[in-house]
Scaffold this active site. Structure first.
Site, short mmCIF file in Angstrom:
data_model
loop_
_atom_site.label_atom_id
_atom_site.label_comp_id
_atom_site.label_asym_id
_atom_site.label_seq_id
_atom_site.Cartn_x
_atom_site.Cartn_y
_atom_site.Cartn_z
N LYS A 130 13.31 114.09 -56.71
CA LYS A 130 14.52 114.63 -56.10
C LYS A 130 14.68 114.03 -54.72
O LYS A 130 13.85 114.21 -53.83
CB LYS A 130 14.43 116.15 -56.00
CG LYS A 130 15.69 116.80 -55.44
CD LYS A 130 15.56 118.32 -55.49
CE LYS A 130 16.81 119.02 -54.99
NZ LYS A 130 16.70 120.49 -55.04
N VAL A 165 18.68 113.57 -58.49
CA VAL A 165 17.40 113.61 -59.19
C VAL A 165 17.25 112.35 -60.03
O VAL A 165 18.19 111.96 -60.73
CB VAL A 165 17.28 114.87 -60.09
CG1 VAL A 165 15.94 114.88 -60.81
CG2 VAL A 165 17.44 116.13 -59.24
N GLY A 185 23.56 116.87 -57.29
CA GLY A 185 23.93 118.22 -56.87
C GLY A 185 24.28 118.25 -55.41
O GLY A 185 24.37 117.21 -54.74
N GLY A 186 24.48 119.46 -54.89
CA GLY A 186 24.85 119.62 -53.50
C GLY A 186 23.77 119.17 -52.54
O GLY A 186 24.06 118.74 -51.42
N GLY A 236 21.23 116.84 -53.30
CA GLY A 236 20.83 115.45 -53.46
C GLY A 236 20.90 115.01 -54.90
O GLY A 236 21.60 115.61 -55.72
N ASP A 244 19.60 131.39 -56.79
CA ASP A 244 20.51 130.48 -57.50
C ASP A 244 20.12 130.34 -58.96
O ASP A 244 20.07 129.23 -59.51
CB ASP A 244 20.53 129.11 -56.82
CG ASP A 244 21.76 128.29 -57.20
OD1 ASP A 244 22.69 128.86 -57.81
OD2 ASP A 244 21.79 127.08 -56.91
N ILE A 253 19.39 110.92 -63.02
CA ILE A 253 19.66 111.81 -64.16
C ILE A 253 20.45 113.04 -63.76
O ILE A 253 20.74 113.90 -64.59
CB ILE A 253 18.34 112.24 -64.85
CG1 ILE A 253 17.39 112.90 -63.83
CG2 ILE A 253 17.67 111.05 -65.52
CD1 ILE A 253 16.11 113.43 -64.43
N GLY A 254 20.80 113.15 -62.48
CA GLY A 254 21.59 114.30 -62.06
C GLY A 254 21.89 114.29 -60.58
O GLY A 254 21.13 113.72 -59.79
#
Length: 362
Positions: A121, A107, A102-103, A105, A221, A99-100
Protein backbone atom coordinates in the site's frame (compact mmCIF):
# COMPACT_ATOMS: atom_id res chain seq x y z
CA UNK A 1 16.66 0.95 4.28
CA UNK A 2 17.96 3.75 6.48
CA UNK A 3 14.52 5.42 6.41
CA UNK A 4 12.83 2.30 7.80
CA UNK A 5 11.35 2.98 11.23
CA UNK A 6 9.17 -0.04 12.03
CA UNK A 7 9.40 -3.67 10.90
CA UNK A 8 7.22 -6.61 11.92
CA UNK A 9 8.25 -10.03 10.60
CA UNK A 10 6.70 -12.18 13.30
CA UNK A 11 5.10 -15.57 12.55
CA UNK A 12 6.70 -15.82 9.09
CA UNK A 13 8.68 -19.08 9.33
CA UNK A 14 11.91 -17.16 8.66
CA UNK A 15 15.12 -19.13 9.28
CA UNK A 16 18.91 -18.68 9.30
CA UNK A 17 20.88 -15.69 10.65
CA UNK A 18 19.66 -12.13 11.08
CA UNK A 19 21.59 -9.98 8.54
CA UNK A 20 24.17 -7.59 9.95
CA UNK A 21 22.79 -4.73 7.85
CA UNK A 22 20.35 -4.12 10.72
CA UNK A 23 23.26 -2.64 12.70
CA UNK A 24 23.50 0.16 10.12
CA UNK A 25 19.78 1.00 10.20
CA UNK A 26 19.96 3.96 12.57
CA UNK A 27 16.36 5.00 11.90
CA UNK A 28 14.84 1.67 12.99
CA UNK A 29 12.79 2.22 16.15
CA UNK A 30 10.67 -0.92 16.39
CA UNK A 31 11.38 -4.54 15.46
CA UNK A 32 9.33 -7.72 15.99
CA UNK A 33 10.83 -11.03 14.81
CA UNK A 34 8.97 -13.28 17.25
CA UNK A 35 8.01 -16.87 16.44
CA UNK A 36 10.27 -17.62 13.51
CA UNK A 37 13.20 -20.06 13.25
CA UNK A 38 16.03 -17.55 13.45
CA UNK A 39 19.36 -18.34 15.07
CA UNK A 40 22.76 -16.78 15.63
CA UNK A 41 23.73 -13.42 17.15
CA UNK A 42 21.20 -10.67 17.73
CA UNK A 43 22.28 -7.48 15.89
CA UNK A 44 23.94 -4.79 17.98
CA UNK A 45 21.44 -2.00 17.42
CA UNK A 46 19.10 0.13 19.53
CA UNK A 47 15.97 -1.41 17.98
CA UNK A 48 17.02 -4.88 19.18
CA UNK A 49 18.52 -3.86 22.53
CA UNK A 50 15.37 -1.86 23.42
CA UNK A 51 12.96 -4.52 22.11
CA UNK A 52 10.62 -6.24 24.53
CA UNK A 53 11.19 -9.96 25.13
CA UNK A 54 7.86 -10.64 23.39
CA UNK A 55 9.25 -9.17 20.15
CA UNK A 56 12.18 -11.61 20.08
CA UNK A 57 10.76 -14.77 21.62
CA UNK A 58 10.02 -17.94 19.68
CA UNK A 59 13.51 -18.13 18.11
CA UNK A 60 15.40 -20.76 20.12
CA UNK A 61 18.69 -20.29 18.28
CA UNK A 62 19.21 -16.60 19.01
CA UNK A 63 22.00 -15.41 21.28
CA UNK A 64 23.52 -12.09 22.34
CA UNK A 65 24.11 -9.62 25.16
CA UNK A 66 20.39 -9.11 25.76
CA UNK A 67 18.54 -10.14 28.89
CA UNK A 68 16.89 -13.51 28.47
CA UNK A 69 19.36 -14.80 25.86
CA UNK A 70 22.68 -16.60 26.25
CA UNK A 71 25.79 -14.79 25.08
CA UNK A 72 27.52 -15.82 21.86
CA UNK A 73 30.35 -14.89 19.53
CA UNK A 74 29.15 -12.88 16.55
CA UNK A 75 29.25 -14.80 13.31
CA UNK A 76 30.50 -13.20 10.10
CA UNK A 77 28.50 -15.42 7.76
CA UNK A 78 25.23 -13.51 7.78
CA UNK A 79 24.64 -13.15 4.06
CA UNK A 80 22.15 -16.00 3.38
CA UNK A 81 19.24 -14.28 5.13
CA UNK A 82 19.89 -10.75 3.92
CA UNK A 83 18.24 -11.20 0.53
CA UNK A 84 14.83 -11.95 2.01
CA UNK A 85 14.81 -8.78 4.10
CA UNK A 86 16.01 -6.54 1.28
CA UNK A 87 13.49 -7.94 -1.17
CA UNK A 88 10.53 -7.26 1.09
CA UNK A 89 11.45 -3.64 1.71
CA UNK A 90 13.10 -2.54 -1.54
CA UNK A 91 10.99 -4.34 -4.15
CA UNK A 92 7.88 -2.15 -3.72
CA UNK A 93 9.96 0.87 -4.67
CA UNK A 94 10.90 -0.65 -8.04
CA UNK A 95 7.43 -0.77 -9.59
CA UNK A 96 4.54 -3.15 -9.00
CA UNK A 97 1.09 -3.95 -10.49
CA UNK A 98 -1.68 -1.61 -9.24
CA UNK A 99 -4.73 -3.56 -8.02
CA UNK A 100 -6.69 -0.77 -6.35
CA UNK A 101 -6.88 2.91 -5.51
CA UNK A 102 -8.52 4.75 -2.62
CA UNK A 103 -8.59 8.01 -0.73
CA UNK A 104 -5.39 7.20 1.16
CA UNK A 105 -3.33 5.79 -1.70
CA UNK A 106 -2.87 2.89 -4.11
CA UNK A 107 -2.42 -0.84 -3.51
CA UNK A 108 -0.01 -2.87 -5.61
CA UNK A 109 0.54 -6.57 -6.15
CA UNK A 110 4.22 -7.53 -5.93
CA UNK A 111 5.76 -10.83 -7.03
CA UNK A 112 8.93 -11.68 -5.12
CA UNK A 113 11.76 -13.78 -6.63
CA UNK A 114 10.95 -16.47 -4.06
CA UNK A 115 7.52 -16.90 -5.66
CA UNK A 116 5.69 -15.27 -2.76
CA UNK A 117 3.11 -12.59 -3.57
CA UNK A 118 2.61 -9.60 -1.30
CA UNK A 119 0.42 -6.48 -1.29
CA UNK A 120 2.02 -3.05 -0.99
CA UNK A 121 0.00 0.00 0.00
CA UNK A 122 1.60 3.25 -1.17
CA UNK A 123 0.20 6.33 0.56
CA UNK A 124 -0.34 9.54 -1.37
CA UNK A 125 2.49 12.05 -1.16
CA UNK A 126 1.32 14.71 1.33
CA UNK A 127 1.06 18.33 0.26
CA UNK A 128 3.28 20.84 2.07
CA UNK A 129 1.88 21.38 5.55
CA UNK A 130 -0.71 18.62 5.18
CA UNK A 131 -0.55 16.03 7.97
CA UNK A 132 -3.70 13.99 7.19
CA UNK A 133 -2.07 11.24 5.15
CA UNK A 134 0.89 10.97 7.50
CA UNK A 135 -1.51 10.59 10.43
CA UNK A 136 -3.51 7.93 8.58
CA UNK A 137 -0.29 6.11 7.72
CA UNK A 138 0.95 6.04 11.32
CA UNK A 139 -2.54 5.15 12.52
CA UNK A 140 -2.61 2.06 10.32
CA UNK A 141 0.91 1.09 11.35
CA UNK A 142 0.05 1.37 15.03
CA UNK A 143 -3.12 -0.67 14.62
CA UNK A 144 -1.57 -3.42 12.50
CA UNK A 145 1.52 -3.88 14.70
CA UNK A 146 -0.62 -4.52 17.76
CA UNK A 147 -3.20 -6.97 16.43
CA UNK A 148 -3.10 -10.66 15.49
CA UNK A 149 -6.25 -12.40 14.27
CA UNK A 150 -7.02 -14.86 11.48
CA UNK A 151 -9.74 -12.54 10.13
CA UNK A 152 -7.57 -9.41 10.05
CA UNK A 153 -5.11 -8.80 7.22
CA UNK A 154 -1.57 -9.83 8.20
CA UNK A 155 0.98 -7.03 8.40
CA UNK A 156 4.59 -7.62 7.27
CA UNK A 157 6.41 -4.30 7.46
CA UNK A 158 6.57 -0.56 6.88
CA UNK A 159 8.84 1.89 5.09
CA UNK A 160 8.46 5.62 5.73
CA UNK A 161 10.14 8.30 3.63
CA UNK A 162 9.76 12.06 3.24
CA UNK A 163 8.04 11.64 -0.14
CA UNK A 164 6.46 8.19 0.06
CA UNK A 165 5.24 5.79 2.74
CA UNK A 166 4.57 2.10 2.20
CA UNK A 167 2.85 -0.72 4.08
CA UNK A 168 3.58 -4.34 3.18
CA UNK A 169 1.03 -7.01 4.03
CA UNK A 170 -0.35 -10.31 2.85
CA UNK A 171 -1.93 -10.57 -0.56
CA UNK A 172 -5.51 -11.89 -0.58
CA UNK A 173 -6.15 -13.63 -3.89
CA UNK A 174 -9.89 -13.13 -4.39
CA UNK A 175 -9.85 -9.42 -3.61
CA UNK A 176 -12.45 -7.27 -1.91
CA UNK A 177 -15.94 -8.45 -0.98
CA UNK A 178 -17.35 -5.43 -2.82
CA UNK A 179 -15.66 -6.51 -6.03
CA UNK A 180 -16.98 -10.07 -5.70
CA UNK A 181 -20.57 -9.01 -5.05
CA UNK A 182 -20.53 -6.56 -7.97
CA UNK A 183 -19.55 -9.30 -10.43
CA UNK A 184 -22.31 -11.80 -11.29
CA UNK A 185 -19.95 -14.69 -12.06
CA UNK A 186 -17.87 -14.12 -8.92
CA UNK A 187 -20.97 -13.64 -6.75
CA UNK A 188 -22.34 -17.02 -7.84
CA UNK A 189 -19.13 -18.65 -6.60
CA UNK A 190 -19.74 -17.14 -3.18
CA UNK A 191 -22.47 -19.53 -2.01
CA UNK A 192 -24.67 -19.33 1.05
CA UNK A 193 -22.27 -21.28 3.29
CA UNK A 194 -19.34 -19.09 2.25
CA UNK A 195 -21.37 -15.93 2.76
CA UNK A 196 -22.38 -16.95 6.27
CA UNK A 197 -18.71 -17.70 7.06
CA UNK A 198 -17.71 -14.26 5.75
CA UNK A 199 -20.22 -12.62 8.09
CA UNK A 200 -19.01 -14.71 11.04
CA UNK A 201 -15.38 -13.93 10.21
CA UNK A 202 -15.95 -10.17 10.23
CA UNK A 203 -17.91 -10.47 13.49
CA UNK A 204 -15.04 -12.40 15.10
CA UNK A 205 -12.51 -9.80 13.93
CA UNK A 206 -14.54 -6.90 15.36
CA UNK A 207 -15.13 -8.75 18.61
CA UNK A 208 -11.36 -9.16 18.91
CA UNK A 209 -10.68 -5.47 18.19
CA UNK A 210 -13.29 -4.30 20.70
CA UNK A 211 -12.65 -6.76 23.53
CA UNK A 212 -9.21 -8.34 23.24
CA UNK A 213 -7.16 -5.24 22.37
CA UNK A 214 -6.13 -2.62 24.91
CA UNK A 215 -7.06 0.06 24.39
CA UNK A 216 -10.04 -1.13 22.34
CA UNK A 217 -9.81 -0.38 18.62
CA UNK A 218 -12.77 0.93 16.63
CA UNK A 219 -12.24 0.36 12.90
CA UNK A 220 -14.67 3.13 11.81
CA UNK A 221 -14.77 2.05 8.16
CA UNK A 222 -16.30 -1.43 8.04
CA UNK A 223 -17.64 -1.89 4.50
CA UNK A 224 -17.51 -4.47 1.73
CA UNK A 225 -14.54 -2.71 0.11
CA UNK A 226 -12.51 -3.18 3.29
CA UNK A 227 -13.17 -6.91 3.63
CA UNK A 228 -10.73 -9.02 1.61
CA UNK A 229 -11.17 -12.70 0.71
CA UNK A 230 -8.55 -15.41 0.29
CA UNK A 231 -8.82 -18.50 -1.93
CA UNK A 232 -10.91 -20.26 0.73
CA UNK A 233 -13.28 -17.26 0.87
CA UNK A 234 -12.12 -16.54 4.41
CA UNK A 235 -12.77 -12.90 5.36
CA UNK A 236 -9.96 -10.54 6.36
CA UNK A 237 -10.73 -7.04 7.64
CA UNK A 238 -8.35 -4.46 6.15
CA UNK A 239 -7.64 -0.70 5.96
CA UNK A 240 -7.09 0.68 9.45
CA UNK A 241 -6.24 4.19 8.24
CA UNK A 242 -8.98 5.88 10.27
CA UNK A 243 -9.15 3.38 13.13
CA UNK A 244 -9.40 4.93 16.58
CA UNK A 245 -7.97 3.69 19.86
CA UNK A 246 -10.55 4.30 22.58
CA UNK A 247 -9.13 6.00 25.64
CA UNK A 248 -10.96 5.36 28.94
CA UNK A 249 -10.21 8.87 30.21
CA UNK A 250 -11.24 10.67 27.03
CA UNK A 251 -14.51 11.72 25.42
CA UNK A 252 -13.31 10.14 22.13
CA UNK A 253 -14.91 12.86 20.05
CA UNK A 254 -13.75 13.08 16.45
CA UNK A 255 -14.65 14.24 12.96
CA UNK A 256 -17.22 12.37 10.85
CA UNK A 257 -15.42 9.79 8.73
CA UNK A 258 -16.21 6.45 7.09
CA UNK A 259 -17.93 5.17 3.97
CA UNK A 260 -21.30 6.61 3.02
CA UNK A 261 -24.08 4.09 3.62
CA UNK A 262 -22.29 2.34 6.51
CA UNK A 263 -21.80 5.17 9.03
CA UNK A 264 -23.84 4.98 12.23
CA UNK A 265 -26.55 7.71 12.28
CA UNK A 266 -25.62 9.07 15.73
CA UNK A 267 -22.23 10.24 14.42
CA UNK A 268 -24.01 12.95 12.46
CA UNK A 269 -24.91 14.80 15.66
CA UNK A 270 -22.84 13.37 18.55
CA UNK A 271 -19.45 12.97 16.80
CA UNK A 272 -18.54 10.57 19.60
CA UNK A 273 -16.88 7.30 18.58
CA UNK A 274 -17.79 4.09 20.40
CA UNK A 275 -17.65 0.38 19.53
CA UNK A 276 -21.35 0.61 18.64
CA UNK A 277 -20.39 2.58 15.50
CA UNK A 278 -18.71 -0.58 14.15
CA UNK A 279 -21.73 -2.64 15.25
CA UNK A 280 -24.02 -0.57 13.04
CA UNK A 281 -21.67 -0.85 10.05
CA UNK A 282 -21.49 -4.60 10.59
CA UNK A 283 -25.30 -4.82 10.48
CA UNK A 284 -25.31 -3.10 7.08
CA UNK A 285 -22.51 -5.36 5.83
CA UNK A 286 -24.25 -8.55 6.96
CA UNK A 287 -27.42 -7.64 5.06
CA UNK A 288 -25.33 -6.67 2.04
CA UNK A 289 -23.65 -10.08 1.95
CA UNK A 290 -27.02 -11.85 2.03
CA UNK A 291 -28.73 -9.52 -0.41
CA UNK A 292 -25.75 -9.34 -2.77
CA UNK A 293 -25.77 -5.54 -2.79
CA UNK A 294 -26.06 -2.66 -0.36
CA UNK A 295 -29.51 -2.81 1.34
CA UNK A 296 -30.00 1.00 1.17
CA UNK A 297 -33.76 1.84 1.20
CA UNK A 298 -34.54 -1.76 2.07
CA UNK A 299 -33.17 -1.19 5.59
CA UNK A 300 -36.24 0.67 6.83
CA UNK A 301 -38.66 -1.90 5.41
CA UNK A 302 -36.75 -4.90 6.75
CA UNK A 303 -36.60 -3.36 10.22
CA UNK A 304 -40.33 -2.65 10.25
CA UNK A 305 -41.18 -6.18 9.09
CA UNK A 306 -38.77 -7.98 11.42
CA UNK A 307 -41.70 -9.76 13.08
CA UNK A 308 -42.36 -11.61 9.83
CA UNK A 309 -38.91 -12.47 8.55
CA UNK A 310 -40.18 -15.51 6.69
CA UNK A 311 -41.87 -13.23 4.18
CA UNK A 312 -39.10 -10.66 4.15
CA UNK A 313 -36.44 -13.32 3.57
CA UNK A 314 -37.47 -13.91 -0.04
CA UNK A 315 -37.06 -10.20 -0.72
CA UNK A 316 -33.56 -9.95 0.73
CA UNK A 317 -31.95 -13.13 -0.65
CA UNK A 318 -29.51 -12.64 -3.53
CA UNK A 319 -31.45 -13.90 -6.59
CA UNK A 320 -28.20 -14.96 -8.26
CA UNK A 321 -27.89 -17.91 -5.87
CA UNK A 322 -30.06 -21.07 -5.71
CA UNK A 323 -32.91 -21.20 -3.19
CA UNK A 324 -31.34 -22.23 0.15
CA UNK A 325 -32.27 -25.48 1.90
CA UNK A 326 -34.49 -25.34 4.97
CA UNK A 327 -31.46 -25.66 7.25
CA UNK A 328 -29.57 -22.83 5.53
CA UNK A 329 -32.76 -20.78 5.39
CA UNK A 330 -33.16 -20.98 9.18
CA UNK A 331 -29.54 -19.91 9.69
CA UNK A 332 -29.97 -16.97 7.32
CA UNK A 333 -33.04 -15.84 9.26
CA UNK A 334 -31.03 -15.93 12.49
CA UNK A 335 -28.25 -13.87 10.91
CA UNK A 336 -30.75 -11.31 9.59
CA UNK A 337 -32.31 -11.00 13.05
CA UNK A 338 -28.87 -10.32 14.53
CA UNK A 339 -28.07 -7.84 11.75
CA UNK A 340 -31.32 -5.94 12.36
CA UNK A 341 -30.56 -5.67 16.08
CA UNK A 342 -27.23 -4.06 15.11
CA UNK A 343 -29.11 -1.34 13.23
CA UNK A 344 -31.06 -0.05 16.24
CA UNK A 345 -31.14 3.76 16.21
CA UNK A 346 -30.08 3.78 19.84
CA UNK A 347 -26.38 2.79 20.17
CA UNK A 348 -26.98 1.53 23.70
CA UNK A 349 -29.62 -0.91 22.42
CA UNK A 350 -27.30 -2.51 19.89
CA UNK A 351 -25.57 -5.73 20.97
CA UNK A 352 -21.80 -5.80 21.47
CA UNK A 353 -19.73 -7.49 18.78
CA UNK A 354 -18.76 -10.09 21.36
CA UNK A 355 -22.45 -10.95 21.77
CA UNK A 356 -22.95 -10.91 17.97
CA UNK A 357 -20.04 -13.28 17.49
CA UNK A 358 -21.48 -15.65 20.07
CA UNK A 359 -24.95 -15.57 18.50
CA UNK A 360 -23.56 -16.37 15.03
CA UNK A 361 -21.78 -19.48 16.31
CA UNK A 362 -25.05 -21.15 17.22
Amino acid sequence: MRSLEMLNLSHNNLSDFIPRCFEEMNGLLYIDISYNELHGPIPNSTAFSDALMEALQGNEGLCGDIKGFQSCKASKSHKPASRKIWVVIVFPLLGTHCIGKGGQGSVYKANLPSGEIIAVKKFHSPLPGEMTYQQEFMNEVKALTEIRHRNIVKFYGVCSHVQHSFLVYEYLEIGSLAMVLSNDAAAKELGWTQRMNVIKGVADALSYLHNDCFPPIVHRDISSKNVLLDLEYEAHVSDFGIAKFLKPDSSNWTELVGTFGYVAPELAYTMKVTEKCDVYSFGILALEVIKGKHPRDFISSICSSSSNLDIALDEILDPRLPTPSCNIRDKLISIIEVAISCLDESPESRPTMQKVSQLLKI
